[in-house]
Design a protein around this motif. Structure first.
Motif, PDB file in Angstrom:
ATOM      1  N   VAL A 179      36.929  26.593  34.584  1.00 31.54           N
ATOM      2  CA  VAL A 179      37.793  26.473  33.407  1.00 31.54           C
ATOM      3  C   VAL A 179      38.543  27.791  33.197  1.00 31.54           C
ATOM      4  O   VAL A 179      39.764  27.812  32.992  1.00 31.54           O
ATOM      5  N   LEU A 180      37.811  28.910  33.278  1.00 32.89           N
ATOM      6  CA  LEU A 180      38.456  30.224  33.088  1.00 32.89           C
ATOM      7  C   LEU A 180      39.607  30.420  34.080  1.00 32.89           C
ATOM      8  O   LEU A 180      40.632  31.012  33.753  1.00 32.89           O
ATOM      9  N   ALA A 181      39.417  29.905  35.301  1.00 31.62           N
ATOM     10  CA  ALA A 181      40.437  30.090  36.352  1.00 31.62           C
ATOM     11  C   ALA A 181      41.758  29.426  35.975  1.00 31.62           C
ATOM     12  O   ALA A 181      42.821  29.845  36.442  1.00 31.62           O
ATOM     13  N   THR A 182      41.682  28.405  35.125  1.00 32.97           N
ATOM     14  CA  THR A 182      42.921  27.684  34.776  1.00 32.97           C
ATOM     15  C   THR A 182      43.472  28.117  33.414  1.00 32.97           C
ATOM     16  O   THR A 182      44.515  27.638  32.994  1.00 32.97           O
ATOM     17  N   MET A 183      42.778  29.000  32.734  1.00 32.10           N
ATOM     18  CA  MET A 183      43.233  29.405  31.391  1.00 32.10           C
ATOM     19  C   MET A 183      44.237  30.552  31.493  1.00 32.10           C
ATOM     20  O   MET A 183      44.170  31.371  32.410  1.00 32.10           O
ATOM     21  N   PRO A 184      45.153  30.644  30.502  1.00 28.53           N
ATOM     22  CA  PRO A 184      46.131  31.738  30.557  1.00 28.53           C
ATOM     23  C   PRO A 184      45.482  33.103  30.284  1.00 28.53           C
ATOM     24  O   PRO A 184      44.456  33.177  29.602  1.00 28.53           O
ATOM     25  N   ALA A 185      46.112  34.130  30.815  1.00 26.60           N
ATOM     26  CA  ALA A 185      45.571  35.494  30.683  1.00 26.60           C
ATOM     27  C   ALA A 185      45.415  35.880  29.209  1.00 26.60           C
ATOM     28  O   ALA A 185      44.430  36.535  28.843  1.00 26.60           O
ATOM     29  N   GLU A 186      46.355  35.452  28.347  1.00 27.49           N
ATOM     30  CA  GLU A 186      46.287  35.834  26.922  1.00 27.49           C
ATOM     31  C   GLU A 186      45.012  35.298  26.272  1.00 27.49           C
ATOM     32  O   GLU A 186      44.533  35.842  25.280  1.00 27.49           O
ATOM     33  N   GLY A 193      41.839  33.588  33.865  1.00 32.69           N
ATOM     34  CA  GLY A 193      42.154  34.261  35.133  1.00 32.69           C
ATOM     35  C   GLY A 193      40.875  34.720  35.796  1.00 32.69           C
ATOM     36  O   GLY A 193      40.033  35.358  35.160  1.00 32.69           O
ATOM     37  N   VAL A 194      40.690  34.309  37.057  1.00 34.66           N
ATOM     38  CA  VAL A 194      39.510  34.755  37.806  1.00 34.66           C
ATOM     39  C   VAL A 194      39.973  35.301  39.145  1.00 34.66           C
ATOM     40  O   VAL A 194      40.713  34.637  39.883  1.00 34.66           O
ATOM     41  N   ARG A 195      39.577  36.517  39.422  1.00 35.91           N
ATOM     42  CA  ARG A 195      39.861  37.094  40.736  1.00 35.91           C
ATOM     43  C   ARG A 195      38.565  37.303  41.494  1.00 35.91           C
ATOM     44  O   ARG A 195      37.504  37.445  40.876  1.00 35.91           O
ATOM     45  N   GLY A 196      38.677  37.300  42.803  1.00 37.75           N
ATOM     46  CA  GLY A 196      37.492  37.523  43.626  1.00 37.75           C
ATOM     47  C   GLY A 196      37.672  38.797  44.420  1.00 37.75           C
ATOM     48  O   GLY A 196      38.747  39.039  44.977  1.00 37.75           O
ATOM     49  N   MET A 204      34.960  46.001  41.565  1.00 37.41           N
ATOM     50  CA  MET A 204      35.188  44.863  40.667  1.00 37.41           C
ATOM     51  C   MET A 204      35.712  45.362  39.309  1.00 37.41           C
ATOM     52  O   MET A 204      36.584  44.742  38.702  1.00 37.41           O
ATOM     53  N   MET A 205      35.201  46.493  38.871  1.00 37.37           N
ATOM     54  CA  MET A 205      35.657  47.053  37.587  1.00 37.37           C
ATOM     55  C   MET A 205      37.122  47.480  37.667  1.00 37.37           C
ATOM     56  O   MET A 205      37.882  47.284  36.724  1.00 37.37           O
ATOM     57  N   GLN A 206      37.512  48.052  38.809  1.00 32.09           N
ATOM     58  CA  GLN A 206      38.929  48.441  38.989  1.00 32.09           C
ATOM     59  C   GLN A 206      39.824  47.214  38.868  1.00 32.09           C
ATOM     60  O   GLN A 206      40.868  47.243  38.230  1.00 32.09           O
ATOM     61  N   VAL A 207      39.394  46.137  39.509  1.00 33.85           N
ATOM     62  CA  VAL A 207      40.209  44.910  39.505  1.00 33.85           C
ATOM     63  C   VAL A 207      40.296  44.343  38.090  1.00 33.85           C
ATOM     64  O   VAL A 207      41.357  43.911  37.639  1.00 33.85           O
ATOM     65  N   ARG A 208      39.200  44.392  37.364  1.00 33.58           N
ATOM     66  CA  ARG A 208      39.202  43.927  35.972  1.00 33.58           C
ATOM     67  C   ARG A 208      40.148  44.832  35.139  1.00 33.58           C
ATOM     68  O   ARG A 208      40.908  44.341  34.317  1.00 33.58           O
ATOM     69  N   ASP A 209      40.107  46.143  35.363  1.00 36.94           N
ATOM     70  CA  ASP A 209      40.993  47.066  34.632  1.00 36.94           C
ATOM     71  C   ASP A 209      42.456  46.731  34.882  1.00 36.94           C
ATOM     72  O   ASP A 209      43.270  46.779  33.984  1.00 36.94           O
ATOM     73  N   GLN A 210      42.768  46.393  36.131  1.00 32.90           N
ATOM     74  CA  GLN A 210      44.164  46.108  36.490  1.00 32.90           C
ATOM     75  C   GLN A 210      44.652  44.783  35.941  1.00 32.90           C
ATOM     76  O   GLN A 210      45.784  44.672  35.488  1.00 32.90           O
ATOM     77  N   HIS A 211      43.805  43.764  36.000  1.00 28.10           N
ATOM     78  CA  HIS A 211      44.281  42.400  35.742  1.00 28.10           C
ATOM     79  C   HIS A 211      43.662  41.729  34.535  1.00 28.10           C
ATOM     80  O   HIS A 211      44.107  40.644  34.142  1.00 28.10           O
ATOM     81  N   GLY A 212      42.589  42.287  33.971  1.00 29.19           N
ATOM     82  CA  GLY A 212      41.875  41.588  32.901  1.00 29.19           C
ATOM     83  C   GLY A 212      41.177  40.353  33.463  1.00 29.19           C
ATOM     84  O   GLY A 212      40.922  40.265  34.671  1.00 29.19           O
ATOM     85  N   GLY A 213      40.848  39.412  32.611  1.00 27.95           N
ATOM     86  CA  GLY A 213      40.190  38.183  33.068  1.00 27.95           C
ATOM     87  C   GLY A 213      38.784  38.451  33.589  1.00 27.95           C
ATOM     88  O   GLY A 213      38.137  39.421  33.210  1.00 27.95           O
ATOM     89  N   SER A 214      38.333  37.579  34.470  1.00 26.78           N
ATOM     90  CA  SER A 214      36.997  37.733  35.049  1.00 26.78           C
ATOM     91  C   SER A 214      37.110  38.028  36.534  1.00 26.78           C
ATOM     92  O   SER A 214      38.112  37.677  37.174  1.00 26.78           O
ATOM     93  N   VAL A 215      36.093  38.667  37.056  1.00 24.77           N
ATOM     94  CA  VAL A 215      36.097  39.035  38.477  1.00 24.77           C
ATOM     95  C   VAL A 215      34.767  38.596  39.082  1.00 24.77           C
ATOM     96  O   VAL A 215      33.710  38.891  38.522  1.00 24.77           O
ATOM     97  N   ILE A 216      34.836  37.880  40.192  1.00 27.67           N
ATOM     98  CA  ILE A 216      33.601  37.484  40.861  1.00 27.67           C
ATOM     99  C   ILE A 216      33.541  38.146  42.234  1.00 27.67           C
ATOM    100  O   ILE A 216      34.525  38.728  42.703  1.00 27.67           O
ATOM    101  N   CYS A 217      32.380  38.056  42.847  1.00 29.36           N
ATOM    102  CA  CYS A 217      32.181  38.722  44.131  1.00 29.36           C
ATOM    103  C   CYS A 217      32.065  37.636  45.213  1.00 29.36           C
ATOM    104  O   CYS A 217      31.283  36.689  45.064  1.00 29.36           O
ATOM    105  N   LEU A 218      32.852  37.758  46.255  1.00 30.29           N
ATOM    106  CA  LEU A 218      32.883  36.745  47.309  1.00 30.29           C
ATOM    107  C   LEU A 218      32.498  37.359  48.644  1.00 30.29           C
ATOM    108  O   LEU A 218      32.773  38.540  48.895  1.00 30.29           O
ATOM    109  N   MET A 219      31.897  36.533  49.480  1.00 30.65           N
ATOM    110  CA  MET A 219      31.528  37.014  50.805  1.00 30.65           C
ATOM    111  C   MET A 219      31.882  35.935  51.821  1.00 30.65           C
ATOM    112  O   MET A 219      31.594  34.751  51.574  1.00 30.65           O
TER     113      MET A 219
END
Ligand code: UTP
Length: 298
Positions: free
Chosen positions: A238-245, A249-252, A146-161
């Motif tokens: 809300v975060l999922a719809t906000m611009p990266a700046e 941005g939310v990734r799973g 999850m930290m790698q993904v945050r480093d690459q893309h910024g924003g927030s990262v959640i965990c999905l199963m």
């Protein structure tokens, strides 16, 4: 954009009503899984991922929590006198794990509110949130990915199963788009505990989050949602719809490892049995007894 994640927030101020009366005077996070409180597994997981600053959000019964992560000189002396070094290590270990801080939530107004209470301590940095209900097997760590993904893309990262369709209504569920990476999806929306027919995917949200500090402003403006509680899920939508700046941005990250749900009674019992059955010290005897017990069940 990619400040390093250094701090972990562990909310433990919920009422734990599903576990009453055990949780009348003890936080649910202190219930033992085999022989360790659930929360110790969580702190160990955070520390293993390099997060040595841990903030507990506590509620009315915080005493057992504080005591567990503090020294107990009487017990230590007694074990020293007996020469019981093995147990002495077990008693001192939790005190040396991490730099632990506490803040009170006051009223348990929901997980989102508990996270907002962490703002002063966290400041303007991305941070991790770990829930004691989800026990991730130490052999299958997910925070580093999850930290790698945050480093690459910024924003927030959640965990999905991925869960079977009929179980999705027990979880928060994410609407997603695929990305170029197999284990990463873009989260476009979230629905809390949807009916099977309304579920946008079979991806359930589990209790590990890396949050951009932009979440604090969003949470301040989040009205109480499901159950009258301020929901973290609503802020993530809300975060999922906000611009990266703006920190949006939310990734799973899709977790495929071993995870145990200690949030409800049946799953809690199963988690205890599964973890104990795999342990070297307890496993052989427990497995033998289980076989016999099950064979004789009518
Ligand atoms: P849950 O909804 O699973 O916890 O919240 P709960 O309310 O204690 O459980 P039940 O349903 O009454 O049995 C998930 C996590 O968020 C924390 C809980 O302690 C748990 O770790 N939480 C929840 C807070 O810290 N504050 C809150 O206001 C609500």
């Amino acid at each position: 954009m990619s400040k390093v994640v250094r701090k972990a927030v562990v909310p433990a101020a919920g009422l734990g009503t599903r576990f009453l009366p055990a949780t009348k005077a003890t936080p649910k996070e202190m219930l033992p899984v085999v022989d360790k409180p659930a929360i110790q597994y969580v702190v160990e997981e955070a520390v293993a991922a390099g997060l040595e600053d841990v903030l507990f959000i506590t509620g009315r019964s915080k005493r057992p929590l504080e005591d567990h992560f503090d020294r107990n000189f009487e017990l230590e002396e007694a074990l020293e006198r007996k020469g019981d070094d093995e147990r002495l290590v077990l008693v001192t270990e939790p005190t040396e794990l991490a730099r632990i801080h506490y803040v009170r939530q006051g009223d348990p107004l929901g997980l989102g509110h508990a996270v907002l209470v962490a703002e002063n301590h966290v400041g303007d940095e991305p941070f991790a949130v770990l829930l004691g209900d989800d026990l991730i097997d130490p052999r299958d760590p997910i925070l580093p990915r999850m930290m790698q993904v945050r480093d690459q893309h910024g924003g927030s990262v959640i965990c999905l199963m991925e869960v079977p369709a009929e179980s999705i209504s027990l979880y928060g569920c994410a609407a997603v788009e695929v990305t170029g990476e197999d284990d990463v999806v873009l989260v476009t929306d979230l629905v809390e505990k949807p009916e099977v027919a309304q579920a946008p995917s079979s991806y359930a949200v589990i209790g590990r989050y890396l949050l951009d500090p932009a979440v604090f402003d969003v949470l301040r403006n989040t009205a109480p949602g499901r159950g009258g509680e301020i929901q973290l899920t609503d802020a993530l939508r809300v975060l999922a719809t906000m611009p990266a700046e703006a920190g949006g941005g939310v990734r799973g990250v899709v977790f495929g490892g071993r995870r145990y749900d200690t949030g409800d009674r049946l799953s809690y019992l199963q988690a205890n049995i599964m973890l104990a059955a795999e342990r070297e010290d307890l496993g052989p005897d427990l497995r033998a007894w289980l076989r016999e017990y099950v064979a004789n069940l009518s």
